[in-house]
Design a protein around this motif. Structure first.
Motif, mmCIF file in Angstrom:
data_model
loop_
_atom_site.group_PDB
_atom_site.id
_atom_site.type_symbol
_atom_site.label_atom_id
_atom_site.label_comp_id
_atom_site.label_asym_id
_atom_site.label_seq_id
_atom_site.Cartn_x
_atom_site.Cartn_y
_atom_site.Cartn_z
ATOM 1 N N PHE A 223 0.877 -1.170 0.000
ATOM 2 C CA PHE A 223 0.000 0.000 0.000
ATOM 3 C C PHE A 223 0.917 1.223 0.000
ATOM 4 N N ASP A 224 0.811 2.090 -0.992
ATOM 5 C CA ASP A 224 1.816 3.145 -1.131
ATOM 6 C C ASP A 224 1.835 4.119 0.041
ATOM 7 N N LEU A 225 0.753 4.161 0.831
ATOM 8 C CA LEU A 225 0.775 5.050 1.986
ATOM 9 C C LEU A 225 1.827 4.624 3.011
ATOM 10 N N ALA A 226 2.258 3.362 2.978
ATOM 11 C CA ALA A 226 3.348 2.938 3.859
ATOM 12 C C ALA A 226 4.606 3.746 3.578
ATOM 13 N N LEU A 227 4.809 4.095 2.317
ATOM 14 C CA LEU A 227 6.010 4.841 1.950
ATOM 15 C C LEU A 227 5.961 6.276 2.459
ATOM 16 N N ALA A 228 4.747 6.753 2.783
ATOM 17 C CA ALA A 228 4.613 8.089 3.375
ATOM 18 C C ALA A 228 5.053 8.097 4.830
ATOM 19 N N ASP A 229 5.231 6.929 5.419
ATOM 20 C CA ASP A 229 5.832 6.817 6.748
ATOM 21 C C ASP A 229 7.329 6.566 6.617
ATOM 22 N N ILE A 230 7.675 5.585 5.791
ATOM 23 C CA ILE A 230 9.041 5.060 5.771
ATOM 24 C C ILE A 230 10.053 6.100 5.324
ATOM 25 N N GLY A 294 -6.228 8.038 2.288
ATOM 26 C CA GLY A 294 -6.781 6.821 1.714
ATOM 27 C C GLY A 294 -8.270 6.868 1.474
ATOM 28 N N GLU A 295 -8.983 7.741 2.162
ATOM 29 C CA GLU A 295 -10.424 7.868 2.009
ATOM 30 C C GLU A 295 -10.860 9.140 2.725
ATOM 31 N N ALA A 296 -12.158 9.426 2.667
ATOM 32 C CA ALA A 296 -12.656 10.666 3.258
ATOM 33 C C ALA A 296 -12.476 10.658 4.770
#
Length: 528
Positions: A223-230, A294-296
Motif C-alpha cells: 500500500f503506497d501510503l506505507a512509503l509516506a511513513d518510511i 486513503g479515504e474521506a
C-alpha cells in the motif's frame, strides 16, 4: 479557481535516488534507531550494512537484477529488503504473502522480477509464486522448500564492503506497485526516483522531521501510503515503528509504550475507535502530528482525534498511487466551525511542483466543480501495460495531465473538497478497489452473471455482490474460490443469489435497482 502551483525559480527536481534519502538520515543519526518491530530495534548503521550485504548477494550471480520482489509483510525483510532492492540498483516490487500465490505470481512475472527477498511466510509459498518466472536469486532467512534451494543466496559482508550501487537516471523506476484493475488484471504503477524525490521535497517541510521522532507504520508495504511513513522518517533520521493490526487498534497504549510522535492511518481506523469510544481526551498526548489518507476523513472524526491528541496537528492528505503517494494536503484547524468544513475535511491544495485543473462533464476545463486532473513532478509516466493508459490522461495546453476520476469542488478558503468517485473505483478500508475486478472474479468462479457494488455501512464502504443465475449456487464455495484470486480486502462482505436480474427500459440489467436493493439489505443487517 485553477490552483496552479509551480516550482519556485531556481528550484530543480533533484535526481537523488530513493535510497539517497535514507543515506541522509544515516548521516544525521547513524547510531539512532531506523526501524523498530516489537521490542527489536535496528540502528541506521545496522540497516545500511544489512541492506548492502543483501544487495551484494542478490547481484552476485548475474549482476544487478532489474526488479526485486520483496515478498514480506511487516517483518525486517519487508523494510530492509526494500532498501536492499534499491541499493542493488533495481526496481522494488512489494508483495504481500497473505495475498493469493497466483496473484503474487502474476504480479511478479508482469514486473519482470529476477530476484526475491522473502520472509519466512513468503518463503513457504515461494514455489507457486515464482513458477514460470525468470528468478535467479532468492534471499530468505531459512532453507527454501522443494526444488528451490539452488536459488538461495547468502549475504557476505566482504562482498558488501566493496559493493557499489549502479548509477541510475532520475527517470529510472524506484518501485512498482500494483493496484486494482477494472478488467480483472492488476495495474502496474511504476514510480520513478524523480517522482518520489518530488513528493519528499514537498512533504518533508510539512513533517518537520526530527531525529528523535518515531513514526507509526500501520500499512503493508504493498500500500503506497506505507512509503509516506518510511521515507519521510528515514530522510530525517527518525525511527519507523511497525505496528501489527492489533496494535494499530489500540493507539493510546502504543503511543505511550513506543513514544510515537507521528501517526499515520486511514480514517476508517480512527472512525472505528470513535464509534467504540476508545480514545479518552488526552490519551494520545505526545503525538505532534497525525496524518490521515486513503479515504474521506469525517470532520467529527478529526475533532474526536484532536481531543485525544491535543498537543499535535492533523493533516488530511490525498493522492492516487499514480501521483506518488499524496499530491495534496490540508491542515485541519479545530477552531474552524463544522459549518465551514462540512461533513468531510477538505483535501486542500496541490503539493509544490504540482498543478491541478478541473474537467467538467462536457470535457472542458471548469472552475467550480469537476474531475480533478493533475500534472507535475509526482505524476508517473504511464502504466506498466501501456494499454491501460487509455482514458487516464488528458492533453491540455500542450501538457499531459492525469485524470484521477475523483470529483471535487474548488473552494477559495480550503482548496479542494472531495465529493466522491466518478467511475467504478472505490475505497474499501483505505484500499483502492476497482469494483469491475471483483465482479470479473465472481463471474469467473461462478460461471454466471454477477453484479458487485460498494455500499455504505456503519463501518464504512463495503462490497456487496449478486450472483445472477437460475439455480442457487454454493455461495460459500464461491467466496472461497475468490479468495484464491483476490486479496482479502477485495472480497465482498455480502454475496447473495438472485434467479434473475431486474431489467431497465432498455432490457439491460437494472444496476441502479440492484444497488439500491443491496444498500437496503446492508442497512437492515446493520440494525441487528
Amino acid at each position: 479557481m485553477g490552483h496552479r502551483h509551480r516550482l519556485p525559480a531556481g528550484h530543480a527536481v533533484t535526481g537523488k535516488p530513493l535510497e539517497g534519502w535514507f543515506q541522509d538520515g544515516l548521516a544525521l543519526n547513524p547510531h539512532g534507531p531506523a526501524l523498530r518491530i516489537l521490542d527489536r530495534s535496528w540502528t541506521y548503521t545496522e540497516v545500511d550494512r544489512t541492506a548492502r550485504s543483501w544487495a551484494a548477494a542478490l547481484s552476485a550471480r548475474h549482476g544487478p537484477p532489474r526488479s526485486v520482489a520483496v515478498l514480506a509483510a511487516k517483518t525486517p525483510e519487508a523494510y530492509i529488503g526494500l532498501l536492499a532492492a534499491l541499493y542493488a540498483g533495481a526496481t522494488a516490487v512489494p508483495l504481500n504473502p497473505e495475498n493469493p500465490p497466483a496473484r503474487n505470481g502474476a504480479v511478479l512475472r508482469a514486473a519482470g522480477c529476477e530476484a526475491v527477498v522473502a520472509d519466512p511466510a513468503g518463503a513457504a509459498g515461494l514455489a507457486e509464486v515464482i513458477a514460470g518466472a525468470a528468478v535467479h536469486s532468492v534471499l530468505a532467512p531459512e532453507e527454501l522448500p522443494g526444488a528451490l534451494p539452488s536459488l538461495r543466496v547468502t549475504p557476505n559482508d566482504a562482498e558488501a564492503a566493496g559493493f557499489v550501487t549502479p548509477p541510475r537516471a532520475p527517470d529510472d523506476i524506484a518501485y512498482t506497485l500494483f493496484t486494482s484493475g477494472s478488467t480483472g488484471t492488476p495495474k502496474g504503477v511504476p514510480i520513478s526516483h524523480a517522482n518520489v524525490s518530488s513528493f519528499l521535497r514537498s512533504s518533508l517541510p510539512r513533517y518537520g522531521v526530527r531525529t528523535d521522532d518515531c513514526f507509526s507504520q500501520v500499512h503493508e508495504t504493498t500500500f503506497d501510503l506505507a512509503l509516506a511513513d518510511i521515507f519521510p522518517a528515514w530522510a530525517g533520521g527518525a525511527c519507523v515503528c511497525v505496528l501489527s493490526r492489533l496494535q494499530a487498534l489500540d493507539p493510546a497504549r502504543w503511543v505511550r509504550r513506543y513514544g510515537l510522535t507521528v501517526w499515520h492511518s486511514t480514517p476508517s481506523l480512527a472512525r472505528g475507535l470513535q464509534r467504540k469510544r476508545l480514545l479518552a481526551p488526552g490519551s494520545l498526548a505526545g503525538l505532534r502530528q497525525s496524518v490521515f489518507a486513503g479515504e474521506a476523513l469525517m470532520t467529527d472524526t478529526a475533532r474526536y482525534w484532536q481531543r485525544a491528541a491535543p498537543d499535535g496537528v492533523i493533516d488530511n492528505i490525498y493522492g492516487p498511487t499514480e501521483l506518488t503517494i499524496a499530491c495534496s494536503a490540508f491542515r485541519f484547524d479545530p477552531a474552524v466551525p463544522d459549518a465551514q468544513y462540512g461533513a468531510t475535511v477538505p483535501i486542500g491544495t496541490p503539493n509544490d511542483g504540482m498543478e491541478a485543473i478541473l474537467l467538467g462533464a462536457d470535457g472542458e476545463t471548469t472552475s467550480g466543480l469537476g474531475e480533478l486532473c493533475l500534472t507535475g513532478g509526482q505524476m508517473f509516466a504511464g502504466y506498466l501495460d501501456p494499454a491501460q493508459n487509455e482514458g487516464r490522461f488528458l492533453q491540455r495546453a500542450g501538457r499531459r495531465w492525469y485524470r484521477t476520476g475523483d470529483q471535487v469542488r474548488a473552494d477559495d478558503a480550503v482548496g479542494f473538497v472531495h465529493l466522491g468517485r466518478g467511475d467504478s473505483q472505490v475505497k474499501i478500508n483505505g484500499y483502492r478497489v476497482e469494483v469491475g475486478e471483483v465482479e470479473a472474479a465472481l463471474r469467473e468462479v461462478s460461471g454466471a452473471d454477477a453484479a458487485t457494488f460498494a455500499v455504505d455501512a456503519p463501518s464504512g464502504a463495503v462490497l456487496a455482490a449478486y450472483v445472477l443465475c437460475d439455480a442457487e449456487p454454493d455461495l460459500k464455495a464461491l467466496v472461497e474460490q475468490m479468495a484464491t484470486r483476490l486479496p482479502a480486502y477485495m472480497l465482498p462482505r455480502y454475496v447473495w443469489w438472485r434467479p434473475e436480474a431486474p431489467l431497465n427500459a432498455h432490457g439491460k440489467t437494472d444496476r441502479n435497482r440492484l444497488r439500491e436493493e443491496a444498500a437496503r439489505e446492508v442497512a437492515d443487517r446493520a440494525q441487528f
